[in-house]
Design an enzyme around this catalytic site. Structure first.
Site, short mmCIF file in Angstrom:
data_model
loop_
_atom_site.label_atom_id
_atom_site.label_comp_id
_atom_site.label_asym_id
_atom_site.label_seq_id
_atom_site.Cartn_x
_atom_site.Cartn_y
_atom_site.Cartn_z
N GLU A 94 0.83 -1.19 0.00
CA GLU A 94 0.00 0.00 0.00
C GLU A 94 0.87 1.25 0.00
O GLU A 94 1.96 1.26 0.56
CB GLU A 94 -0.92 -0.01 1.22
N CYS A 111 3.32 8.63 1.24
CA CYS A 111 3.82 7.70 2.25
C CYS A 111 4.02 6.35 1.56
O CYS A 111 3.07 5.76 1.08
CB CYS A 111 2.81 7.59 3.40
N CYS A 118 6.55 -6.69 7.42
CA CYS A 118 7.62 -6.12 8.24
C CYS A 118 8.04 -7.14 9.29
O CYS A 118 7.20 -7.88 9.80
CB CYS A 118 7.13 -4.84 8.93
N CYS A 122 6.26 -4.64 15.97
CA CYS A 122 5.88 -3.71 17.03
C CYS A 122 4.47 -4.05 17.49
O CYS A 122 3.58 -4.33 16.67
CB CYS A 122 5.97 -2.27 16.54
N CYS A 125 1.28 -2.25 15.85
CA CYS A 125 1.25 -1.99 14.41
C CYS A 125 0.69 -3.19 13.65
O CYS A 125 1.13 -4.32 13.85
CB CYS A 125 2.66 -1.68 13.92
N CYS A 341 -1.23 5.64 10.11
CA CYS A 341 -0.02 4.96 10.60
C CYS A 341 -0.37 3.63 11.24
O CYS A 341 -1.25 3.55 12.09
CB CYS A 341 0.68 5.77 11.67
N1 SAH Z 1 9.32 0.87 10.32
C1 SAH Z 1 9.40 2.29 10.35
C2 SAH Z 1 8.37 2.99 9.50
C3 SAH Z 1 6.93 2.53 9.53
S1 SAH Z 1 5.69 3.12 10.55
C4 SAH Z 1 9.30 2.79 11.76
O1 SAH Z 1 8.98 2.00 12.65
O2 SAH Z 1 9.58 3.94 12.01
C5 SAH Z 1 5.62 4.81 10.72
C6 SAH Z 1 5.22 5.21 12.14
O3 SAH Z 1 3.88 4.79 12.49
C7 SAH Z 1 6.13 4.59 13.17
O4 SAH Z 1 6.52 5.55 14.11
C8 SAH Z 1 5.23 3.55 13.78
O5 SAH Z 1 5.67 3.18 15.06
C9 SAH Z 1 3.90 4.24 13.79
N2 SAH Z 1 2.77 3.35 14.03
C10 SAH Z 1 2.71 2.01 13.83
N3 SAH Z 1 1.50 1.53 14.21
C11 SAH Z 1 0.78 2.57 14.65
C12 SAH Z 1 -0.55 2.72 15.13
N4 SAH Z 1 -1.38 1.67 15.24
N5 SAH Z 1 -0.96 3.95 15.49
C13 SAH Z 1 -0.14 5.00 15.36
N6 SAH Z 1 1.11 4.93 14.88
C14 SAH Z 1 1.58 3.74 14.53
#
Ligand code: SAH
Length: 363
Positions: A94, A111, A118, A122, A125, A341
């Site tokens: 996406e 974006c 991935c 986390c 996420c 995000c």
């Molecule tokens: N892998 C990279 C980039 C991808 S995510 C990273 O971790 O930075 C971009 C941002 O969105 C990151 O800061 C991530 O932690 C955040 N993110 C992931 N899941 C989220 C969620 N459910 N709500 C808000 N932010 C989120």
């Protein structure tokens, strides 16, 4: 003898010049090709009207021009657009278009993803739930920008790029940096590195390499917690690259004048959003050229956390602001189409995660 056709979309300008020369084609045609591919969004060699007919025939027999195929296009009520893109092997990713129209000049952000799925997993996420399916190639990473720019009519307009889609860019370092060089070419889209932000969980060797890059994007670190114990629970790579190691690289990171590292901090209700967390964050960042971007959680089924109230978000932000840390709260864009995000997820993950995904979607 037949040989496989080379995909021009995977080549940097210098590689394209070499590929032409190897086929007895003059190298200056590489710039023309770059212009067609990037500035005009053309993938059909026959449409490249300033190339002679014989040359076009030669090129067609030797090369193809790959482009992710748009198989879904959803629009949010806030103007955000999420494209579902299919790659040559059928895998899907996406890419999101985020328009911002303040009173001053409008700002447009793409974006984009660096991996299918991935590996970082986390805890908050959705993409992390897919596991890693594969790395994207440089052509597929830059290809998302070509598709988005064409779809939004922005081939001739400056836009920003954030590497905040699916995937961890420093876990796919070489292809990510190659894509940035391709996008930077003055014969293509000429994207300035100042308009690009790379967001990472903080893979220390990757950060150290990045610090030596001639083409340096803005850096954003996904911090999300202020103790190693909590950060390891939320962002598992922290076990290998703990807070102190990440912040140490950040202190040494070569920043341009007046520029700062952005620290992203997802706010999870009652988990990492207390005043103590905010004060610890201030301490951690005391000697780093930092600004903080708070991201109130975008909740999703299967994600075991809640979004804090606006009051809690404001209180956290205020503690940072009172201690002179520049802080912003990220507006969630495109939540109605799951484009915000951490909400990017597509079918086709590993078997196990496909089952997990189904479970998530059924709830
Ligand atoms: N892998 C990279 C980039 C991808 S995510 C990273 O971790 O930075 C971009 C941002 O969105 C990151 O800061 C991530 O932690 C955040 N993110 C992931 N899941 C989220 C969620 N459910 N709500 C808000 N932010 C989120």
């Amino acid at each position: 003898m037949t040989h496989p056709q080379v995909d021009l979309a995977e080549l940097e300008l210098s590689e394209l010049e070499a590929a032409l020369e190897a086929r007895a084609v003059e190298r200056f045609h590489a710039r023309q090709l770059y212009r067609w591919i990037y500035r005009h969004g053309v993938t059909d060699i026959d449409r490249m009207s300033d190339l002679g007919r014989t040359l076009r025939e030669t090129l067609k027999s030797e090369f193809v021009i790959g482009m992710p195929c748009t198989v879904g296009d959803e629009r949010s009520i806030d103007g955000t657009r999420k494209l579902l893109l299919e790659l040559a092997d059928g895998k899907r990713i996406e890419a999101v278009f985020i328009p911002d129209t303040p009173a001053t000049a409008p700002r447009y952000t793409f974006c984009i993803s660096t991996q299918v799925g991935c590996a970082m997993s986390c805890g908050f996420c959705l993409t992390g739930k897919m596991g890693l399916v594969r790395n994207l190639t440089a052509g597929e990473i830059a290809g998302q920008v070509r598709v988005l720019a064409a779809a939004t009519g922005l081939l001739d307009y400056p836009f920003n790029i954030v590497l905040m889609g699916m995937g961890e860019p420093l876990h796919n370092y070489d292809q990510t940096m190659k894509a940035l060089r391709m996008l930077h070419s003055e014969h293509g889209l000429a994207v300035s590195p100042r308009r690009v932000t790379l967001s990472t969980v903080g893979i220390v060797p990757g950060l150290e390499r990045l610090a030596r890059e001639p083409l340096m994007p803005n850096l954003a670190i996904s911090l999300h917690a202020t103790t190693d114990e909590q950060r390891t629970a939320l962002v598992p790579p922290n076990r290998k690259y703990p807070l102190a190691a990440i912040l140490e690289v950040c202190r040494r990171f070569p920043l341009k004048k007046r520029s700062r590292i952005t620290f992203e901090y997802v706010l999870l209700d009652g988990v990492n959003d207390t005043p103590e967390d905010a004060r610890r964050l201030v301490k951690l960042l005391a000697d780093v050229k930092a600004k903080v971007n708070l991201i109130p959680l975008n909740p999703a089924p299967g994600i075991p956390f809640e979004r804090p109230s606006d009051e809690r978000v404001d209180r956290f932000a205020q503690i940072l602001a009172d201690r002179h840390i520049t802080v912003s709260v990220r507006k969630s864009r495109g939540r109605d189409i799951r484009a915000a995000c951490g909400q990017l997820i597509v079918e086709g993950g590993t078997k196990k995660s496909a089952a997990q995904q189904m479970a998530l979607l059924m709830r």
